[in-house]
Design an enzyme around this catalytic site. Sequence first.
Site, PDB file in Angstrom:
ATOM      1  N   MET A 197      11.031   9.677  48.967  1.00 31.69           N
ATOM      2  CA  MET A 197      10.977   9.530  47.503  1.00 31.69           C
ATOM      3  C   MET A 197      10.703   8.074  47.117  1.00 31.69           C
ATOM      4  O   MET A 197      10.450   7.228  47.972  1.00 31.69           O
ATOM      5  CB  MET A 197      12.286  10.001  46.889  1.00 31.69           C
ATOM      6  CG  MET A 197      12.406  11.504  46.815  1.00 31.69           C
ATOM      7  SD  MET A 197      13.933  11.968  45.940  1.00 31.69           S
ATOM      8  CE  MET A 197      13.619  13.693  45.620  1.00 31.69           C
ATOM      9  N   ASP A 230      15.432   4.699  43.814  1.00 36.04           N
ATOM     10  CA  ASP A 230      14.086   4.121  43.935  1.00 36.04           C
ATOM     11  C   ASP A 230      14.097   2.590  43.976  1.00 36.04           C
ATOM     12  O   ASP A 230      13.111   1.982  44.393  1.00 36.04           O
ATOM     13  CB  ASP A 230      13.211   4.571  42.753  1.00 36.04           C
ATOM     14  CG  ASP A 230      13.117   6.083  42.640  1.00 36.04           C
ATOM     15  OD1 ASP A 230      13.348   6.766  43.645  1.00 36.04           O
ATOM     16  OD2 ASP A 230      12.823   6.578  41.532  1.00 36.04           O
ATOM     17  N   GLY A 282      17.970  11.399  37.510  1.00 36.18           N
ATOM     18  CA  GLY A 282      18.266  11.937  38.833  1.00 36.18           C
ATOM     19  C   GLY A 282      19.579  11.354  39.323  1.00 36.18           C
ATOM     20  O   GLY A 282      19.824  10.160  39.150  1.00 36.18           O
ATOM     21  N   VAL A 333      17.673  15.414  49.884  1.00 36.94           N
ATOM     22  CA  VAL A 333      18.713  15.014  50.843  1.00 36.94           C
ATOM     23  C   VAL A 333      18.947  13.494  50.740  1.00 36.94           C
ATOM     24  O   VAL A 333      20.040  13.002  50.993  1.00 36.94           O
ATOM     25  CB  VAL A 333      18.317  15.473  52.275  1.00 36.94           C
ATOM     26  CG1 VAL A 333      17.195  14.627  52.860  1.00 36.94           C
ATOM     27  CG2 VAL A 333      19.509  15.457  53.206  1.00 36.94           C
ATOM     28  N   THR A 335      19.453   3.986  40.595  1.00 40.91           N
ATOM     29  CA  THR A 335      18.338   4.812  41.062  1.00 40.91           C
ATOM     30  C   THR A 335      18.145   4.561  42.547  1.00 40.91           C
ATOM     31  O   THR A 335      18.225   3.405  43.001  1.00 40.91           O
ATOM     32  CB  THR A 335      17.002   4.547  40.329  1.00 40.91           C
ATOM     33  OG1 THR A 335      15.957   5.172  41.081  1.00 40.91           O
ATOM     34  CG2 THR A 335      16.665   3.088  40.169  1.00 40.91           C
ATOM     35  N   ARG A 347       2.505  17.245  61.839  1.00 37.16           N
ATOM     36  CA  ARG A 347       3.463  18.011  61.030  1.00 37.16           C
ATOM     37  C   ARG A 347       4.072  17.089  59.973  1.00 37.16           C
ATOM     38  O   ARG A 347       4.085  15.873  60.152  1.00 37.16           O
ATOM     39  CB  ARG A 347       4.593  18.561  61.907  1.00 37.16           C
ATOM     40  CG  ARG A 347       4.139  19.514  62.974  1.00 37.16           C
ATOM     41  CD  ARG A 347       3.710  20.854  62.364  1.00 37.16           C
ATOM     42  NE  ARG A 347       3.122  21.690  63.386  1.00 37.16           N
ATOM     43  CZ  ARG A 347       3.827  22.481  64.203  1.00 37.16           C
ATOM     44  NH1 ARG A 347       5.131  22.517  64.104  1.00 37.16           N
ATOM     45  NH2 ARG A 347       3.224  23.224  65.096  1.00 37.16           N
TER      46      ARG A 347
HETATM   47  O1  F6P Z   1      14.058   8.697  40.405  1.00 37.85           O
HETATM   48  C1  F6P Z   1      14.730   9.272  41.444  1.00 37.85           C
HETATM   49  C2  F6P Z   1      13.947  10.384  42.075  1.00 37.85           C
HETATM   50  O2  F6P Z   1      14.712  10.895  43.129  1.00 37.85           O
HETATM   51  C3  F6P Z   1      12.531  10.021  42.521  1.00 37.85           C
HETATM   52  O3  F6P Z   1      12.521   9.328  43.744  1.00 37.85           O
HETATM   53  C4  F6P Z   1      11.875  11.375  42.545  1.00 37.85           C
HETATM   54  O4  F6P Z   1      10.476  11.296  42.333  1.00 37.85           O
HETATM   55  C5  F6P Z   1      12.515  12.081  41.388  1.00 37.85           C
HETATM   56  O5  F6P Z   1      13.748  11.438  41.150  1.00 37.85           O
HETATM   57  C6  F6P Z   1      12.767  13.552  41.626  1.00 37.85           C
HETATM   58  O6  F6P Z   1      13.259  14.096  40.452  1.00 37.85           O
HETATM   59  P1  F6P Z   1      13.889  15.544  40.316  1.00 37.85           P
HETATM   60  O7  F6P Z   1      15.229  15.524  40.957  1.00 37.85           O
HETATM   61  O8  F6P Z   1      13.966  15.753  38.857  1.00 37.85           O
HETATM   62  O9  F6P Z   1      12.978  16.486  41.035  1.00 37.85           O
END
Ligand code: F6P
Length: 342
Positions: A170, A128, A10, A273, A126, A266
């Site tokens: 995420m 994450d 990603g 983003v 990342t 909601r």
């Molecule tokens: O690892 C980065 C990340 O943005 C995660 O937080 C998320 O689960 C995943 O990639 C989303 O992946 P993709 O862009 O392939 O949908």
Amino acid sequence: MRVGVLTGGGDCPGLNAVIRGLVRKGVQEYGYEFTGYRDGWRGPLEGDTVPLDIPAVRGILPRGGTILGSSRTNPLNEADGIRRIKENLAKHEVDALVAIGGEDTLGVAARLYDEYGVPCVGVPKTIDNDLSATDYTFGFDTAVGIATEAIDRLHTTAESHMRVLVVEVMGRHAGWIALHSGLAGGANVILIPEQRFDVDQVCAWVTSRFKASYAPIVVIAEGAMPKDGEAVLKDGSLDSFGHVRLSGVGEWLAKEIESRTGKEARTTVLGHVQRGGTPSAFDRWLATRFGLHAIDAVRDGDFGKMVALQGTGIVRVPIAEATAKLKTVDPKLYKEVGVFFG
Ligand code: F6P
């Protein structure tokens, strides 16, 4: 010396800053030449290259995304993947490869080096922030900033309507983005994958917030799971590294809160983003330093290593070690923020 560069997995803000750091120092100080590989491991696998020199990296420091493109291509899924990569590197006269990526991209780099002798250096990225061996990955600070701004905005609309707003962020199986943005944004509930949550407890916090005449904001990480039951997923699809695609738990929780408390709820799913747009100053700083140190590792012939931030210094650690274990939120740290729940 010719150095190949790829960005895999990603995308995340700061990738271009790494590329710029590598190329500027590599060309100016060491006289190296570079070959960019397109779309992560797909580039060396298929021999898809892009010119990479000083003009190519001009003006890219504040730009999000990656000028090289990215993908989740896993060359280890191909029977002849390793052979094709080695052949293409030889054909392009690439002497060393810098792989910029997360757990999956770097996992491939570790195997290429350890098992097949391909001279690789890793750079961790990342949003994450879940790679062990480095205190922070670039991209995380930008993602937290974006999520915090969203939470700030959601407070005012939640209060105008006196409804619950659930914000799904995420982070995959680590709660770092939820924890940092939830704390910075003054969320009333923060739910992370490292600790299963009790829906009744969440509803009790929501109700107590309404009693204080405020509308609750619930920040939930996409990988968070209820105490009784399994992960809540939109569909069960997997990416090419075999990871299940997350998202959906925020929507599910809002419905549960609404039916159990009678309060309108909601959901806002922040999604991609969090990964887009210009990197924060911190991420530009960290990514640039990673680029500068990674090219030094190439110069030293210190392959199989990943650059990492430890304290304020950049160190080198074996890639295999850095990708062996996920860095997750310490329960003690999570407990610390519990004083703000409800
Ligand atoms: O690892 C980065 C990340 O943005 C995660 O937080 C998320 O689960 C995943 O990639 C989303 O992946 P993709 O862009 O392939 O949908």
